[in-house]
Design a protein around this motif. Structure first.
Motif, PDB file in Angstrom:
ATOM      1  N   SER A 129       1.914  -9.616   8.517  1.00 54.61           N
ATOM      2  CA  SER A 129       2.924  -8.626   8.134  1.00 54.61           C
ATOM      3  C   SER A 129       2.347  -7.604   7.167  1.00 54.61           C
ATOM      4  O   SER A 129       2.627  -6.401   7.276  1.00 54.61           O
ATOM      5  CB  SER A 129       4.130  -9.326   7.490  1.00 54.61           C
ATOM      6  OG  SER A 129       4.730 -10.220   8.397  1.00 54.61           O
ATOM      7  N   PHE A 130       1.521  -8.085   6.235  1.00 51.62           N
ATOM      8  CA  PHE A 130       0.900  -7.147   5.297  1.00 51.62           C
ATOM      9  C   PHE A 130      -0.048  -6.208   6.027  1.00 51.62           C
ATOM     10  O   PHE A 130      -0.155  -5.026   5.670  1.00 51.62           O
ATOM     11  CB  PHE A 130       0.158  -7.908   4.199  1.00 51.62           C
ATOM     12  CG  PHE A 130      -0.322  -7.017   3.083  1.00 51.62           C
ATOM     13  CD1 PHE A 130       0.496  -6.741   2.003  1.00 51.62           C
ATOM     14  CD2 PHE A 130      -1.579  -6.428   3.128  1.00 51.62           C
ATOM     15  CE1 PHE A 130       0.071  -5.905   0.977  1.00 51.62           C
ATOM     16  CE2 PHE A 130      -2.019  -5.598   2.117  1.00 51.62           C
ATOM     17  CZ  PHE A 130      -1.188  -5.333   1.033  1.00 51.62           C
ATOM     18  N   GLU A 131      -0.741  -6.701   7.038  1.00 58.68           N
ATOM     19  CA  GLU A 131      -1.651  -5.832   7.788  1.00 58.68           C
ATOM     20  C   GLU A 131      -0.889  -4.711   8.487  1.00 58.68           C
ATOM     21  O   GLU A 131      -1.345  -3.554   8.503  1.00 58.68           O
ATOM     22  CB  GLU A 131      -2.445  -6.659   8.798  1.00 58.68           C
ATOM     23  CG  GLU A 131      -3.453  -7.576   8.137  1.00 58.68           C
ATOM     24  CD  GLU A 131      -4.501  -8.099   9.105  1.00 58.68           C
ATOM     25  OE1 GLU A 131      -5.689  -8.094   8.736  1.00 58.68           O
ATOM     26  OE2 GLU A 131      -4.138  -8.513  10.218  1.00 58.68           O
ATOM     27  N   VAL A 132       0.239  -5.038   9.084  1.00 57.46           N
ATOM     28  CA  VAL A 132       1.052  -4.008   9.739  1.00 57.46           C
ATOM     29  C   VAL A 132       1.559  -3.009   8.706  1.00 57.46           C
ATOM     30  O   VAL A 132       1.552  -1.790   8.939  1.00 57.46           O
ATOM     31  CB  VAL A 132       2.229  -4.650  10.505  1.00 57.46           C
ATOM     32  CG1 VAL A 132       3.153  -3.574  11.057  1.00 57.46           C
ATOM     33  CG2 VAL A 132       1.708  -5.528  11.639  1.00 57.46           C
ATOM     34  N   LEU A 133       1.994  -3.515   7.554  1.00 59.02           N
ATOM     35  CA  LEU A 133       2.447  -2.630   6.473  1.00 59.02           C
ATOM     36  C   LEU A 133       1.315  -1.711   6.035  1.00 59.02           C
ATOM     37  O   LEU A 133       1.528  -0.508   5.796  1.00 59.02           O
ATOM     38  CB  LEU A 133       2.940  -3.466   5.294  1.00 59.02           C
ATOM     39  CG  LEU A 133       3.527  -2.706   4.098  1.00 59.02           C
ATOM     40  CD1 LEU A 133       4.808  -1.989   4.492  1.00 59.02           C
ATOM     41  CD2 LEU A 133       3.785  -3.659   2.932  1.00 59.02           C
ATOM     42  N   ALA A 134       0.104  -2.250   5.933  1.00 59.06           N
ATOM     43  CA  ALA A 134      -1.053  -1.439   5.564  1.00 59.06           C
ATOM     44  C   ALA A 134      -1.306  -0.361   6.601  1.00 59.06           C
ATOM     45  O   ALA A 134      -1.647   0.780   6.264  1.00 59.06           O
ATOM     46  CB  ALA A 134      -2.290  -2.322   5.408  1.00 59.06           C
ATOM     47  N   GLY A 135      -1.141  -0.704   7.869  1.00 54.67           N
ATOM     48  CA  GLY A 135      -1.321   0.284   8.924  1.00 54.67           C
ATOM     49  C   GLY A 135      -0.356   1.444   8.781  1.00 54.67           C
ATOM     50  O   GLY A 135      -0.739   2.619   8.957  1.00 54.67           O
ATOM     51  N   ILE A 136       0.900   1.144   8.460  1.00 48.09           N
ATOM     52  CA  ILE A 136       1.901   2.202   8.276  1.00 48.09           C
ATOM     53  C   ILE A 136       1.511   3.110   7.120  1.00 48.09           C
ATOM     54  O   ILE A 136       1.550   4.348   7.232  1.00 48.09           O
ATOM     55  CB  ILE A 136       3.288   1.580   8.038  1.00 48.09           C
ATOM     56  CG1 ILE A 136       3.748   0.832   9.289  1.00 48.09           C
ATOM     57  CG2 ILE A 136       4.304   2.656   7.640  1.00 48.09           C
ATOM     58  CD1 ILE A 136       5.016   0.032   9.095  1.00 48.09           C
TER      59      ILE A 136
END
Length: 546
Positions: free
Chosen positions: A294-301
């Motif tokens: 989830s943090f990786e997706v947030l980082a992508g955003i």
């Protein structure tokens, strides 16, 4: 990290009082080594280890280059078929055998101790260069409000900041702006680890991980308000479904999952050994794995919102500004900060997040080494911490506090991660699953209190799918590196800090495995019956729910 109880010859990390929800039994090993006070603290520590620099500066670009929104599918498949199964594998070894990597493998089988020391050596090398990047991020956090890099972030980074030499070489020309923050980083790590498992690692994770999340959410919200942000998001999440037919895309997904979960090189074995016996380890692993993703997706955003702004400001496409790694962090983001409204705030949030994520990961890496030394020699926490952190800090400062550190860092990172971590991960699976045949015992242990029941599916994944994927990744990287070299670096650099380091850590691990254990350390595995609840069935169920 120290729970303030004396033992062996110094400080031990667990109160003699039984923690709430734990069984009345707490064996001598747990009292001497330390323990997380609760499942929640363990999960925080595991997430802190997994969420590191790669989540922020690697995942967004990997997703963008490998199908955009379509990459989520192979990414989730990789998480479920390799990431979580291997995480459970590490948890089972550490939690069942209650020791560092070397001790847990030694208790599993005398001949497998070498694998644990191989993991320790990998962690030493990673720690040496990982601290340097955290020190750079700390400096750039301070630089962000005043935008000290000026109009040309690239020239500033390689010139004024690193004072990098024109060609790769090895020297002792120290740079004050690199050396001082690097020393500070190591002092912080020293203090955290000296305090022990709960009061150091646990307490730091409980504070740093929520703070990191808050800072990054604020950063993402700020980035989403930038002009062009949605162009960046469209570039990241626009699905290229044809990419799903490319084997390289699937391998990229497995690679990202494997390297972002802190699995395969002793961290999760060590952390799991600090967890109460009646803890739901599979449920904890699922929470940690999903939190990391989830943090990786947030980082992508956040990252691609900022890159969208940068592309619009420069009149270019997102593809022309997208990058990853050091280039994104210390060249791309400073350029964004210089042009963005409230750029100074974005800079503090971005680089501050790198510092927090990096520190929690670095602490976990060094703890692998400290835990192994304590088990092998029967040392106190304070003494072992000093004997490990000080020499590593000196080597780190000598290598990366100078004008010649960047090519060495780049080479170590590439070779040790690909041919160190991957090799030892494959070796651990072959030894435990195929030679020792310990999978049924590990499965039974995790199922005793686990909310996710492991069955034939787990045996198939950890015994076949995961090692095959890792082996394919390893072979491809090996063939590519042999054929093309790496970054055009000279042979002496690749020979010493590349292939030489890969072979050297294996040789040193073999020597360490032959050294005698301290009489204070029991090499006998904890009896299986100790995993059974000693209270009433109701009490046992309450422990399981914690």
């Amino acid at each position: 990290m120290v729970d303030a109880v004396t033992g062996h010859c110094g400080v031990v990390e667990l109160s003699t009082e039984t923690a709430p929800g734990e069984s009345a039994y707490a064996d001598e090993t747990d009292r001497q080594r330390g323990r997380f006070s609760s499942r929640r603290v363990f999960i925080m520590a595991a997430v802190g280890s997994a969420v590191g620099l790669g989540n922020i500066w690697r995942f967004p670009y990997v997703a963008y280059e490998n199908g955009g929104g379509a990459f989520i599918l192979p990414y989730l498949v990789a998480l479920l078929t390799a990431g979580l199964p291997f995480l459970f594998f590490d948890y089972a070894i550490g939690h069942r055998f209650r020791g560092s990597g070397p001790l847990s493998f030694r208790r599993l089988s005398r001949k497998s101790e070498f694998i644990g020391w191989w993991q320790v050596m990998v962690c030493i090398i990673i720690a040496i260069y990982y601290a340097a990047i955290i020190a750079w991020a700390a400096q750039y956090t301070i630089y962000s409000p005043g935008k000290s890099w000026g109009a040309d972030p690239e020239s500033y980074f390689f010139g004024d900041f690193l004072n990098a030499t024109a060609t790769p070489e090895f020297g002792f020309d120290f740079v004050g702006g690199l050396t001082v923050p690097l020393i500070i980083v190591w002092l912080v790590v020293l203090v955290i680890l000296a305090f022990g498992v709960q009061r150091g690692i646990g307490a730091t994770s409980v504070v740093f991980i929520p703070l990191l999340l808050v800072m990054f959410v604020v950063l993402v919200v700020q980035a989403l308000t930038l002009p062009g942000a949605f162009d960046g998001l469209n570039a990241l999440f626009q699905p290229n479904w044809s990419a799903l037919g490319d084997v390289d895309v699937w391998l990229a997904a497995y690679s990202q999952i494997f390297f972002s979960l802190s699995i395969g090189f002793g961290i999760m074995i060590t952390y799991a050994s600090y967890v109460g016996r009646h803890t739901d380890m599979t449920g904890s692993g699922a929470v940690a794995g999903m939190a990391n993703s989830s943090f990786e997706v947030l980082a992508g955003i956040g990252v691609f919102s900022a890159l969208g702004f940068m592309a619009q400001a420069a009149g270019n496409g997102v593809d022309q500004v997208a990058s990853d790694g050091i280039g994104l962090a210390f060249i791309g983001f400073p350029a964004i900060i210089s042009q963005a409204p409230a750029g100074g705030l974005i800079g503090v949030l971005f680089f501050g997040s790198l510092v927090l994520a990096g520190l929690t990961s670095l602490v976990s890496i060094v703890e692998v080494v400290i835990s192994a030394l304590r088990d092998k020699l029967g040392m106190s926490r304070i003494k072992a911490t000093g004997l490990i952190v000080v020499p590593i800090a000196v080597i780190s400062t000598v290598l990366f506090g100078t004008t010649t550190g960047l090519p060495i860092l780049d080479t170590l990172d590439y070779f040790v991660n690909r041919f160190g971590v991957l090799l030892v991960a494959i070796a651990s699976i072959i030894a435990v699953v195929w030679l020792i045949r310990a999978t049924p015992m590990l499965q039974s242990h995790l199922n005793r209190y686990g909310s996710i029941r492991l069955g034939l599916w787990w045996k198939a994944l950890i015994g076949f799918i995961t090692p095959v994927v890792l082996l394919v990744m390893l072979v491809i990287d090996f063939v590519t590196t042999v054929d093309e070299g790496y970054e055009g670096y000279p042979g002496w650099l690749i020979g010493i800090f590349g292939w030489g380091m890969v072979v050297g850590i294996v040789a040193v691990a073999a020597v360490l495995a032959m050294l005698p254990w301290s009489p204070k350390t029991s090499l006998e595995p904890p009896p299986p019956e100790l995993d059974e609840p000693v209270e009433s069935p109701v009490g046992a169920r309450q422990e399981t729910q914690q």
